[in-house]
Design an enzyme around this catalytic site. Structure first.
Site, PDB file in Angstrom:
ATOM      1  CD  GLU A 301       0.180  -1.308   3.186  1.00  0.00           C
ATOM      2  OE1 GLU A 301       0.401  -2.260   2.409  1.00  0.00           O
ATOM      3  OE2 GLU A 301       0.284  -1.397   4.420  1.00  0.00           O
ATOM      4  CG  HIS A 325      -5.921  -5.688   1.528  1.00  0.00           C
ATOM      5  ND1 HIS A 325      -6.362  -6.346   2.659  1.00  0.00           N
ATOM      6  CD2 HIS A 325      -4.643  -5.319   1.787  1.00  0.00           C
ATOM      7  CE1 HIS A 325      -5.392  -6.371   3.548  1.00  0.00           C
ATOM      8  NE2 HIS A 325      -4.327  -5.758   3.054  1.00  0.00           N
ATOM      9  CD  GLU A 326      -2.353  -4.016  -0.729  1.00  0.00           C
ATOM     10  OE1 GLU A 326      -1.943  -3.244   0.168  1.00  0.00           O
ATOM     11  OE2 GLU A 326      -2.317  -5.265  -0.600  1.00  0.00           O
ATOM     12  CG  HIS A 329      -3.347  -1.027   3.816  1.00  0.00           C
ATOM     13  ND1 HIS A 329      -3.297  -1.228   5.185  1.00  0.00           N
ATOM     14  CD2 HIS A 329      -3.071  -2.234   3.251  1.00  0.00           C
ATOM     15  CE1 HIS A 329      -3.008  -2.510   5.424  1.00  0.00           C
ATOM     16  NE2 HIS A 329      -2.876  -3.139   4.271  1.00  0.00           N
ATOM     17  CD  GLU A 348      -2.006  -5.619   6.539  1.00  0.00           C
ATOM     18  OE1 GLU A 348      -3.021  -5.777   5.851  1.00  0.00           O
ATOM     19  OE2 GLU A 348      -0.978  -5.034   6.130  1.00  0.00           O
ATOM     20  CG  ASP A 405       9.345  -9.692   6.616  1.00  0.00           C
ATOM     21  OD1 ASP A 405       8.180  -9.253   6.570  1.00  0.00           O
ATOM     22  OD2 ASP A 405      10.125  -9.712   5.659  1.00  0.00           O
ATOM     23  CE1 TYR A 413      -1.600  -9.858   7.024  1.00  0.00           C
ATOM     24  CE2 TYR A 413      -2.951  -8.766   5.383  1.00  0.00           C
ATOM     25  CZ  TYR A 413      -1.710  -9.058   5.906  1.00  0.00           C
ATOM     26  OH  TYR A 413      -0.584  -8.546   5.323  1.00  0.00           O
TER      27      TYR A 413
HETATM   28  N1  BES Z   1       1.009  -4.383   3.825  1.00  0.00           N
HETATM   29  C1  BES Z   1       0.761  -5.683   3.341  1.00  0.00           C
HETATM   30  C2  BES Z   1       1.998  -6.404   2.862  1.00  0.00           C
HETATM   31  C3  BES Z   1       3.068  -6.604   3.929  1.00  0.00           C
HETATM   32  C4  BES Z   1       2.745  -6.979   5.206  1.00  0.00           C
HETATM   33  C5  BES Z   1       4.398  -6.444   3.604  1.00  0.00           C
HETATM   34  C6  BES Z   1       3.745  -7.143   6.167  1.00  0.00           C
HETATM   35  C7  BES Z   1       5.390  -6.623   4.547  1.00  0.00           C
HETATM   36  C8  BES Z   1       5.068  -6.975   5.834  1.00  0.00           C
HETATM   37  C9  BES Z   1      -0.279  -5.649   2.213  1.00  0.00           C
HETATM   38  O1  BES Z   1      -1.283  -4.721   2.401  1.00  0.00           O
HETATM   39  C10 BES Z   1      -0.976  -6.989   2.198  1.00  0.00           C
HETATM   40  O2  BES Z   1      -1.595  -7.300   3.163  1.00  0.00           O
HETATM   41  N2  BES Z   1      -0.861  -7.729   1.091  1.00  0.00           N
HETATM   42  C11 BES Z   1      -1.487  -9.021   0.935  1.00  0.00           C
HETATM   43  C12 BES Z   1      -2.719  -8.926   0.102  1.00  0.00           C
HETATM   44  C13 BES Z   1      -4.000  -8.823   0.821  1.00  0.00           C
HETATM   45  C14 BES Z   1      -5.158  -8.891  -0.154  1.00  0.00           C
HETATM   46  C15 BES Z   1      -4.187  -9.787   1.940  1.00  0.00           C
HETATM   47  C16 BES Z   1      -0.534  -9.925   0.176  1.00  0.00           C
HETATM   48  O3  BES Z   1       0.498  -9.427  -0.284  1.00  0.00           O
HETATM   49  O4  BES Z   1      -0.823 -11.087   0.026  1.00  0.00           O
HETATM   50 ZN    ZN Z   2      -2.606  -5.233   3.985  1.00  0.00          ZN
END
Ligand code: BES
Ligand code: ZN
Length: 631
Positions: A301, A325-326, A329, A348, A405, A413
């Site tokens: 995002e 989703h994005e 954010h 999330e 991470d 989520y």
């Molecule tokens: N912000 C996250 C990606 C992220 C989280 C990067 C933690 C690094 C550390 C992003 O918004 C996200 O949640 N992406 C998901 C997609 C979503 C539809 C659940 C993904 O990448 O799968």
């Molecule tokens: Zn996210």
């Protein structure tokens, strides 16, 4: 700012909330400067070396050049700082950076600095000697070719195959591998940047962006709203832009642009729906950047410019909830930010809740229900994997000493979303919407943590109503493992039909005779997930002949099907599986597939062979985890 004192002091400074003390005494809102307010709200973050209560960087001006031959970004980061306690030091986060010089102020007076001890994922604190009156400083630096945030792609790894490509991924704590920065989500900065790139390429950032290449290969950027460091983003490549609406558009490689424009044509409608629910979009433009397939996430995002995987280009607009989703954010996360990675669920959980609301607004409740059920399945699998008594399943996490991470997972989520849906149920949608709107307004452009959110929930929604407090059950959802007993399991009428179809297949109806009319990829996914772990060769063949799963153009369907192919030694899918693993770098798909392969001796052999070939195509975010798994 009106509500600030109330919430700050409403907390009684109790419990696990750690507020950083302020240098100046004050009695009410009016006597505080903005900076004092923000600093007081910054709780200690165990993943940053910065000491924002002493000296804080408020604005960044980047002046950098991107060198594809050596895989290095080099240049200067000039910060405007506030020395709150008149200290003689300011601390930044760095990891794998080469610091060449540091200057103070406009007259470029060189100063001393020290790089502290190395920690594997935290990197090294950069402590710079300053003066009580120092207002600005400039750090001259270079990144390392191994910088974890950066992925440098060869032309072969792009869609066009002609030009190299670069993108960053700063969340959670990787911004410090490409910029020396106070790398905590509890600290916000505005920024500007000048970026020099090879003439054939264009640069874009999480900022005001150019829409066309220029002949000099020099681009200027402004981000005028203060953002946390994990939202700093840059990408450089052969990109073209196409508008969707007045405020929205898409950047992609020329070879991908038209497909993406079709796929995401509804992004403008999503923005309208989002604003209807939670008020005005605060970032002016909302654009997408479609990356090459090695992008390790579905989406990221980055403010004004969401980064997105090309694996959602299913050609039927069936995976666009990721865009919702994005986009969501832009409120939950970018506007109101989790103060530390222990509060990740605030980012999330709210975003998943909001994503489903946007999808409901666009495609109806039955559509959103499918997403809820699939999410709930993911949640149950994660709880099972972590153990239902595991602290990793609390909403409020304790990631001290760990790389955020690998502590961040589906719990934030889907349990976060379930908690919020539970509150919505308890008070009704209207009241809940009013509450969440007020939450976003009150904490706009600030970071907040779990305790402060819960305090807001108590004072603004629960208001002493004990029956309601019992229904909402804060303790059970936030500070307890697993799911509270009374949680409501989501259901879906469209999936009920899928379940009937599945039963009929299981009872012997050939796949080709099943009623799968008008199924979206969600229905297919539900169907595939329901298939028994052990299937005969005939059953696998029957399904594949009728539905052509092995050659599906839909990445979600492929990834789910490959798990069955692995469990059942279905060699027909071998080649497709290998192609998928060598092209796609999205961690969510790679992990379960490699895990399934690693479960048997023959599978392990294959996994190691494929991984050796595919690894150069993966971003560091994916290899960090996969290196541990595939060995
Ligand atoms: N912000 C996250 C990606 C992220 C989280 C990067 C933690 C690094 C550390 C992003 O918004 C996200 O949640 N992406 C998901 C997609 C979503 C539809 C659940 C993904 O990448 O799968
Ligand atoms: Zn996210």
């Amino acid at each position: 700012m009106k509500h600030y004192t109330k919430y700050l002091f409403g907390l009684g400074l109790a419990g696990s909330l750690q507020l950083v003390s302020c240098s100046t005494q004050h009695t009410n809102d009016n006597t505080m400067t903005t900076t004092q307010q923000e600093v007081e709200r910054t709780p200690a973050d165990v993943h940053s070396y910065a000491k924002p209560s002493e000296a804080i960087a408020k604005d960044l001006d980047l002046d950098i050049a991107v060198d594809f031959d050596n895989k290095i970004i080099s240049g200067k980061a000039t910060y405007q700082i506030e020395n709150l306690t008149k200290t003689d030091k300011i601390v930044f986060d760095t990891r794998d950076l080469q610091i060449e010089k540091v200057y103070l102020g406009d007259n470029q007076e060189q100063t001393t600095f020290n790089l502290g001890e190395k920690n594997k994922f935290l990197g090294q604190p950069l402590t710079i000697t300053i003066k009580p009156e120092t207002k600005s400083l400039t750090i001259v630096y270079k990144t390392s070719p191994q910088a974890a945030a950066l992925q440098w792609l060869s032309p072969q790894q792009t869609a066009g195959k002609k030009y190299p490509f670069l993108f960053t991924q700063s969340q959670a704590i990787l911004a410090r591998t490409w910029i020396p920065i106070q790398d905590s989500p509890g600290i916000r900065i505005t920024f500007s940047a000048r970026v020099k790139v090879p003439k054939e390429l264009i640069a874009v950032m999480s900022a005001e962006n150019p829409q066309e290449k220029n002949s000099a290969g020099e681009y200027k950027f402004y981000m005028r709203q203060p953002i946390p460091s994990y939202l700093m983003a840059l990408s450089v490549g052969d990109l073209k832009f196409k508008a969707i609406g007045d405020q929205t558009g898409i950047y992609a490689e020329p070879a991908t642009l038209e497909t993406a424009v079709y796929e995401f044509a509804e992004m403008d409608k999503m923005l309208v729906a989002a604003e209807k629910i939670y008020g005005k979009y605060r970032w002016d433009r909302y654009d997408l950047l479609v990356l090459p397939p090695s992008f390790p996430f579905g989406g990221m995002e980055n403010p004004r410019l969401t980064f997105v995987t090309p694996t959602v280009l299913a050609k039927d607009r069936s995976l666009t909830s990721l865009i919702a989703h994005e986009l969501a954010h832009s409120w939950s996360g970018n506007l109101v930010t989790n103060a530390t990675w222990n509060d990740f669920w605030l980012n999330e959980g709210f975003t998943v809740y909001f994503e489903r609301r946007i999808m409901e607004e666009l495609y109806g409740k039955e559509y959103a229900d499918m997403l809820n059920v699939l999410g709930y399945q993911d949640l149950q699998a994660t709880i099972e994997e972590l153990g239902k008594d595991s602290e990793g399943t609390h909403l409020k996490l304790d990631l001290e000493g760990r790389d955020p991470d690998d502590g961040l997972n589906d719990i934030a989520y889907e349990k976060g979303n379930a908690f919020l849906q539970n509150i919505e149920q308890a008070v009704g949608r209207e009241r809940f919407d009013e509450f969440v709107n007020k939450y976003f307004q009150t904490f706009a452009f600030q970071s907040t943590n779990t305790e402060r959110f819960l305090e807001f929930l108590r004072t603004e929604l629960i208001k002493g109503d004990e029956q309601l407090a019992e229904k909402i059950n804060i303790e059970g959802w936030v500070f307890t493992a697993g799911l509270p007993e009374e949680h409501k399991k989501p259901t879906s009428t469209r999936f009920a039909q899928v379940e009937q179809t599945y039963t009929s297949w299981k009872n012997g109806t050939p796949a080709a005779k099943l009623n799968t009319k008008d199924w979206s990829s969600h229905e297919w996914l539900h169907f595939i997930r329901m298939l028994p772990e052990k299937m005969s060769k005939e059953q696998m063949n029957d399904l594949d002949k009728a539905f052509n799963f092995t050659n599906s153009g839909n990445s979600e369907i492929l990834a789910a099907w490959f798990l069955h192919a692995i469990h059942n030694n279905y060699i027909t899918a071998d080649k497709a599986l290998e192609t998928f693993l060598t092209n796609v770098g999205r961690r969510k798909f790679l992990l379960p597939i490699y895990k399934a392969l690693m479960a048997t001796p023959e599978g392990k052999k294959r996994a190691l062979a494929i991984y050796a070939k595919a690894r150069p195509n993966y971003h560091a975010v994916s290899t960090v985890t996969l290196d541990e798994l595939v060995k």
